[in-house]
Enzyme design. Structure first.
Site, PDB file in Angstrom:
ATOM      1  N   SER A   1      32.527  38.650  42.262  1.00 52.38           N
ATOM      2  CA  SER A   1      33.500  38.940  43.614  1.00 52.38           C
ATOM      3  C   SER A   1      32.267  38.522  44.851  1.00 52.38           C
ATOM      4  CB  SER A   1      33.475  40.423  43.541  1.00 52.38           C
ATOM      5  OG  SER A   1      34.277  40.793  44.640  1.00 52.38           O
TER       6      SER A   1
ATOM      7  N   ASP B   1      40.149  39.436  41.073  1.00 60.29           N
ATOM      8  CA  ASP B   1      38.605  39.914  41.186  1.00 60.29           C
ATOM      9  C   ASP B   1      37.924  39.756  39.828  1.00 60.29           C
ATOM     10  OD1 ASP B   1      36.127  40.895  41.711  1.00 60.29           O
ATOM     11  OD2 ASP B   1      37.002  41.981  43.225  1.00 60.29           O
TER      12      ASP B   1
END
EC number: 3.1.1.-
Length: 409
Positions: A79, A214
């Site tokens: 991320s 993500d």
């Protein structure tokens, strides 16, 4: 005598050229595999970037032309950590031997662009933010750089919602899976596509489609995935891992008895944070336990703020006050004691060593390892066995590693 002088000048010239080479020589030239891992956490990426700024300056004090990518065999990130990873490992358009960004520049990037990335006036379809600014700025910064062009190996986890499988973008995988050689911008957008916050991301590379969210769904802390990649593709004598978190809240004991909790719904459990904390604790347990009873030179250093100010915990709070607070927290964290997880009680225990001091020792090990590899590379190139010179560099690196390991394990 003239021949001897000529030989010495030639040797010195080759040695200087060897030390001016920026890319870290292959790990098979050295004694330690060096790994950097950076957690996810949105705007809280300011915190590990601030810690890395200290290490970057410590290395530059020893070599002004040093970049972190010149000292780590692999950098892993999920991320926001994946974005930091790419910015540290991408080559600069002005000088391809240097990194595109320093950690200090990454902190500035977050503070300047965070309010535009997490802009509440730009909601997405099913997400809090439309992601348009993040997509555009990522493509602008990383341009046409692909995974195989990074200054060092990177490992960036993502998750494909169509195949329901993790996808790990790793330089190590490119020989067997060349379709993973995607643009760094596509990889960064993919690993940052946090459900509910930013839109899911679709792209095609080498005829293969990716439907990405993500990487935190697969590995919020990418250390395990990064180490796994290293172990699969390297023969190594020792390993050094520097793992950086983005801050967690202080854990307080609750007084919920088992009978009461038995009637809870899933939302009750999630709201109490038990499931998330259990996952984090087990992840850290796994990482710490890897280095107990392992090889004598192995080192695992985790730097994390375990008592993050609740005001700074929101990963999309991009007020200047919050971002400045995260930077200040990172600086304060450097002066806090190294924290280690007790594998029997799961309690956090403080060591008699500041995080800044530990990073200084890590810098010594990284510099010694790089010098050792450059020496070996230079010697192999000339095919002359200067073994005694090698032994001195190797002994110094291993002595620093042994001291650091004695403190941590």
């Amino acid at each position: 005598m003239a021949h001897l002088v000529f030989f010495l000048l030639l040797f010195a010239g080759q040695l200087i050229r060897g030390f001016s080479t920026q890319r870290l020589p292959p790990s098979n030239n050295g004694n330690i595999i060096t790994v950097l891992s950076i957690d996810g956490g949105g705007i809280k990426g300011i915190l590990p970037a601030t810690v890395l700024d200290y290490l970057d300056k410590a290395l530059k004090a020893r070599n002004p032309n040093a970049d972190l990518a010149h000292y780590f065999d692999v950098i892993g990130g999920t991320s926001t950590g994946g974005l930091i990873t790419a910015m540290l490992a991408a080559p600069s358009p002005r000088d391809p031997s240097r990194a595109a960004f320093t950690p200090a520049q990454i902190v500035d990037f977050y503070k300047q662009n965070g309010p535009h990335i997490f802009n509440e006036s730009r909601p997405g379809n099913g997400s809090l933010f439309d992601g348009e600014f993040l997509h555009n700025i990522t493509r602008e910064l990383l341009k046409d750089t692909r995974l195989n062009q990074t200054l060092t190996n990177v490992v960036i986890p993502t998750f494909d919602i169509k195949t329901q499988k993790p996808v790990i973008f790793s330089n190590y995988k490119l020989d067997n899976a060349p379709y993973l050689n995607a643009l760094l911008s596509d990889i960064c957008i993919s690993t940052s596509a946090a459900p509910t916050q930013l839109p899911l991301y679709y792209f095609v590379n080498d005829g293969v489609e990716f439907n990405m969210v993500d990487g935190g769904l697969a590995a919020g802390n990418p250390t395990q995935a990064t180490i796994s990649e290293v172990l699969q593709h390297n023969e190594y004598p020792n390993i050094l891992v520097l793992s950086l978190g983005t801050g967690t809240g202080k854990i307080n004991e609750t007084f919920v008895d088992a009978q009461t909790a038995a009637n809870w719904s899933v939302l009750d459990w999630l709201g109490a944070g038990f499931l998330a904390r259990a996952s984090v604790a087990m992840t850290e347990y796994y990482h710490e336990s890897l280095f107990v009873g392992s090889q004598p030179g192995d080192i695992y250093l985790r730097i994390e703020e375990y008592d993050l100010n609740p005001d700074f915990f929101n990963s999309v709070n991009v007020t200047q006050e919050n971002m400045n607070g995260l930077e200040d927290t990172g600086k304060q964290l450097l002066q806090e004691n190294v924290v280690k997880l007790n594998l029997d009680t799961f309690d956090l225990e403080k060591l008699q060593l500041k995080n800044a001091e530990a990073l200084d020792r890590v810098a010594d090990i990284l510099v010694g390892e790089r010098q050792c590899r450059l020496k070996r590379k230079s010697i192999e190139k000339r095919e002359r066995p200067f073994l005694e010179t090698l032994r001195v560099f190797s002994d110094k690196t291993q002595a620093s590693a042994a001291l650091l390991r004695k403190l941590f394990i």
